[in-house]
Design an enzyme around this catalytic site. Structure first.
Site, mmCIF file in Angstrom:
data_model
loop_
_atom_site.group_PDB
_atom_site.id
_atom_site.type_symbol
_atom_site.label_atom_id
_atom_site.label_comp_id
_atom_site.label_asym_id
_atom_site.label_seq_id
_atom_site.Cartn_x
_atom_site.Cartn_y
_atom_site.Cartn_z
ATOM 1 C CE LYS A 176 -4.438 0.156 2.323
ATOM 2 N NZ LYS A 176 -5.053 0.297 3.646
HETATM 3 C C1 E4P Z 1 -8.376 0.380 4.043
HETATM 4 O O1 E4P Z 1 -7.634 0.086 3.159
HETATM 5 C C2 E4P Z 1 -8.391 1.729 4.663
HETATM 6 O O2 E4P Z 1 -7.161 2.015 5.252
HETATM 7 C C3 E4P Z 1 -9.502 1.802 5.660
HETATM 8 O O3 E4P Z 1 -10.679 1.311 5.046
HETATM 9 C C4 E4P Z 1 -9.732 3.190 6.220
HETATM 10 O O4 E4P Z 1 -10.906 3.186 6.979
HETATM 11 P P1 E4P Z 1 -11.284 4.338 8.031
HETATM 12 O O5 E4P Z 1 -11.613 5.575 7.275
HETATM 13 O O6 E4P Z 1 -12.478 3.790 8.768
HETATM 14 O O7 E4P Z 1 -10.089 4.510 8.914
#
Ligand code: E4P
Length: 218
Positions: A83
């Site tokens: 990522k």
């Molecule tokens: C996933 O890849 C993201 O990091 C995650 O869904 C972020 O979610 P949040 O906005 O609830 O922290």
């Protein structure tokens, strides 16, 4: 639509993976911090539980360091997806890593133009954060819809739309309707997808009537 679980909690992942309905996992530095565990160990454990992509996020902010971290994380298992954040450095790292055969999930996407850039950089996944967009009064699902329409205009763009920052069952349904390829869903929201008051009521009535017959199937 594929379902990824959005957590670094290995107990939750083990439990949900046993359903056979989980296609991957996403983590981020905040989710890893919540576990209080060693990042590499957690990623290794998750990768052994699911066959699909497991997103592990770099924490460097500059391209070369991101690539170095990404290459190190990618060695943990074949199903690691790196990522990287949606910055110019992140996009350059994305290009280098995907050209080397590593899956890349470009994260922190909040607009269709950002998603277009990520696709041009060869991203395997683009993660629009729909919940966080809704939080600031914008329409997260509308961004998914726009990305879908743009990607569908160009055969050369093969990036999968990974709906992220999902907060509710409604987000899951509307992401599917908008054409997201994947939804990464917090464990509780995923569990709640089976729930409907009429399912509970109907099951209770069937069980009560069955009891009256005095029969057993086995
Ligand atoms: C996933 O890849 C993201 O990091 C995650 O869904 C972020 O979610 P949040 O906005 O609830 O922290």
């Amino acid at each position: 639509m594929k379902f990824f679980v959005d957590t670094a909690d290995t107990d939750e992942i083990r439990d949900l993976a046993a359903t056979g309905l989980i296609d991957g996992v996403t983590t981020n530095p905040s989710l890893v911090a919540k576990t209080g565990r060693d990042f590499t160990e957690v990623v290794k454990e998750i990768c052994a539980m699911v066959d699909g992509p497991v997103s592990a996020e770099v924490t460097a902010l500059e391209t070369d360091a991101m690539v170095e971290e990404g290459r190190k994380l990618a060695k943990i298992a074949d199903n690691v997806a790196i990522k990287v954040p949606l910055t110019w450095d992140g996009l350059k790292a994305c290009r280098t890593l995907t050209q080397g055969g590593t899956m890349v999930n470009v994260t922190l996407c909040f607009s269709a133009n950002q998603a277009l850039l990520a696709a041009k950089a060869g991203a395997t996944f683009i993660s629009p954060f729909i919940g966080r967009l809704d939080d600031i009064g914008e329409d997260g699902i509308e961004v998914i819809r726009d990305i879908r329409a743009i990607y569908d205009n160009y055969d050369a763009l093969s990036t999968e739309i990974l709906a992220a920052s999902i907060r509710s069952e409604d987000h899951v349904k509307r992401s599917a309707l908008a054409g997201a390829d994947v939804a990464t869903v917090p464990p509780q929201v995923l569990r709640d997808l089976t729930k409907h008051a009429l399912t509970d009521k109907g099951l209770a009535a069937f069980m009560a009537d069955w009891e009256k017959t005095g029969q057993t199937i086995l």
